[in-house]
Motif scaffolding. Structure first.
Motif, PDB file in Angstrom:
ATOM      1  N   ALA A   1      -6.730   1.564  -4.300  1.00  0.00           N
ATOM      2  CA  ALA A   1      -5.778   1.485  -3.181  1.00  0.00           C
ATOM      3  C   ALA A   1      -5.053   2.818  -3.003  1.00  0.00           C
ATOM      4  O   ALA A   1      -4.841   3.266  -1.864  1.00  0.00           O
ATOM      5  N   HIS A   2      -4.698   3.478  -4.114  1.00  0.00           N
ATOM      6  CA  HIS A   2      -4.039   4.785  -4.040  1.00  0.00           C
ATOM      7  C   HIS A   2      -4.952   5.800  -3.344  1.00  0.00           C
ATOM      8  O   HIS A   2      -4.499   6.573  -2.495  1.00  0.00           O
ATOM      9  N   ALA A   3      -6.227   5.769  -3.693  1.00  0.00           N
ATOM     10  CA  ALA A   3      -7.179   6.695  -3.069  1.00  0.00           C
ATOM     11  C   ALA A   3      -7.366   6.386  -1.587  1.00  0.00           C
ATOM     12  O   ALA A   3      -7.476   7.299  -0.763  1.00  0.00           O
ATOM     13  N   VAL A   4      -7.389   5.104  -1.228  1.00  0.00           N
ATOM     14  CA  VAL A   4      -7.524   4.730   0.186  1.00  0.00           C
ATOM     15  C   VAL A   4      -6.319   5.228   0.976  1.00  0.00           C
ATOM     16  O   VAL A   4      -6.458   5.774   2.078  1.00  0.00           O
TER      17      VAL A   4
ATOM     18  N   PHE B   1       0.828  -1.202   0.000  1.00  0.00           N
ATOM     19  CA  PHE B   1       0.000   0.000   0.000  1.00  0.00           C
ATOM     20  C   PHE B   1       0.866   1.258   0.000  1.00  0.00           C
ATOM     21  O   PHE B   1       0.520   2.256  -0.633  1.00  0.00           O
ATOM     22  N   ALA B   2       1.988   1.232   0.695  1.00  0.00           N
ATOM     23  CA  ALA B   2       2.891   2.388   0.702  1.00  0.00           C
ATOM     24  C   ALA B   2       3.444   2.628  -0.698  1.00  0.00           C
ATOM     25  O   ALA B   2       3.540   3.780  -1.150  1.00  0.00           O
ATOM     26  N   TYR B   3       3.797   1.571  -1.405  1.00  0.00           N
ATOM     27  CA  TYR B   3       4.310   1.719  -2.762  1.00  0.00           C
ATOM     28  C   TYR B   3       3.245   2.297  -3.689  1.00  0.00           C
ATOM     29  O   TYR B   3       3.493   3.231  -4.446  1.00  0.00           O
ATOM     30  N   VAL B   4       2.026   1.725  -3.610  1.00  0.00           N
ATOM     31  CA  VAL B   4       0.942   2.213  -4.464  1.00  0.00           C
ATOM     32  C   VAL B   4       0.564   3.645  -4.074  1.00  0.00           C
ATOM     33  O   VAL B   4       0.200   4.450  -4.931  1.00  0.00           O
ATOM     34  N   GLY B   5       0.680   3.971  -2.801  1.00  0.00           N
ATOM     35  CA  GLY B   5       0.395   5.342  -2.378  1.00  0.00           C
ATOM     36  C   GLY B   5       1.434   6.326  -2.863  1.00  0.00           C
ATOM     37  O   GLY B   5       1.149   7.500  -3.082  1.00  0.00           O
ATOM     38  N   THR B   6       2.662   5.869  -3.052  1.00  0.00           N
ATOM     39  CA  THR B   6       3.745   6.737  -3.498  1.00  0.00           C
ATOM     40  C   THR B   6       3.788   6.857  -5.023  1.00  0.00           C
ATOM     41  O   THR B   6       3.964   7.947  -5.563  1.00  0.00           O
ATOM     42  N   VAL B   7       3.629   5.743  -5.711  1.00  0.00           N
ATOM     43  CA  VAL B   7       3.693   5.719  -7.183  1.00  0.00           C
ATOM     44  C   VAL B   7       2.265   5.721  -7.712  1.00  0.00           C
ATOM     45  O   VAL B   7       1.558   4.719  -7.632  1.00  0.00           O
ATOM     46  N   ASP B   8       1.839   6.845  -8.241  1.00  0.00           N
ATOM     47  CA  ASP B   8       0.449   7.065  -8.653  1.00  0.00           C
ATOM     48  C   ASP B   8       0.070   6.190  -9.852  1.00  0.00           C
ATOM     49  O   ASP B   8       0.652   6.316 -10.930  1.00  0.00           O
ATOM     50  N   PRO B   9      -0.940   5.322  -9.687  1.00  0.00           N
ATOM     51  CA  PRO B   9      -1.376   4.495 -10.820  1.00  0.00           C
ATOM     52  C   PRO B   9      -2.183   5.279 -11.852  1.00  0.00           C
ATOM     53  O   PRO B   9      -2.459   4.769 -12.929  1.00  0.00           O
ATOM     54  N   ASN B  10      -2.562   6.520 -11.540  1.00  0.00           N
ATOM     55  CA  ASN B  10      -3.301   7.339 -12.503  1.00  0.00           C
ATOM     56  C   ASN B  10      -2.385   7.897 -13.586  1.00  0.00           C
ATOM     57  O   ASN B  10      -2.869   8.339 -14.625  1.00  0.00           O
TER      58      ASN B  10
END
Length: 166
Positions: free
Chosen positions: A91-94, A55-64
């Motif tokens: 997950a990025h939004a969460v 989750f930290a990785y997905v929160g840092t690297v934006d999938p958008n």
């Protein structure tokens, strides 16, 4: 009880008692309860660390932003959205605290995150108490979840299901 005498010792077929292991006879040799609890909590802690890292990785690297993650193979080859499409954006939004955007991107994924949190908490409680966790869902529940995911997938790919697109 067969094989146990009045002194709670196992006996052989001839009636001679088998001595208990030394650790159960000496009260001084009782294992440390705190150390046992830490050992029992090691696997749930490792799972939490792995999920938190993801989750930290997905929160840092934006999938958008394009180019950071591979495209969904089903979407790329067929143009159809799978039930997981939008899960990384969700997950990025969460991670960033935007629950409404997470629900808009992929509502079943948000339900999955919540279910994981609840099951992980129950697992930790059971592990701390030294009891094994047994999850035995009824087949009706499993079939219902599968049918709901299938309905979600079909509706999001129909013309009137555009509001379910990630």
């Amino acid at each position: 009880m067969r094989g146990v005498n009045a002194d709670s010792r196992r006996v052989t077929g001839r009636g001679t008692p088998i001595p208990r292991p030394r650790a159960t006879q000496d009260h001084a040799a009782v294992p440390d309860r705190a150390g046992g609890a830490l050992r029992r909590l090691a696997v749930p802690a490792a799972v939490l660390a792995a999920v938190a890292g993801a989750f930290a990785y997905v929160g840092t690297v934006d999938p958008n932003e394009p180019g950071h993650y591979p495209a969904c193979p089903l979407l790329r080859h067929t143009g159809l959205y799978c039930p997981g499409c939008g899960g990384l954006r969700s997950a990025h939004a969460v991670v960033h605290g935007d629950v409404l955007a997470a629900l808009r991107d992929n509502a079943p994924a948000v339900a999955g995150y919540l279910a994981f949190a609840v099951l992980w908490t129950v697992w930790v409680i059971h592990a701390a108490r030294g009891r094994p966790l047994r999850i035995d869902p009824h087949p009706v529940l499993l079939w219902s979840l599968g049918a709901a995911l299938l309905a979600f997938t079909v509706v999001r790919n129909l013309p009137f299901g555009g509001w379910l697109h990630p």
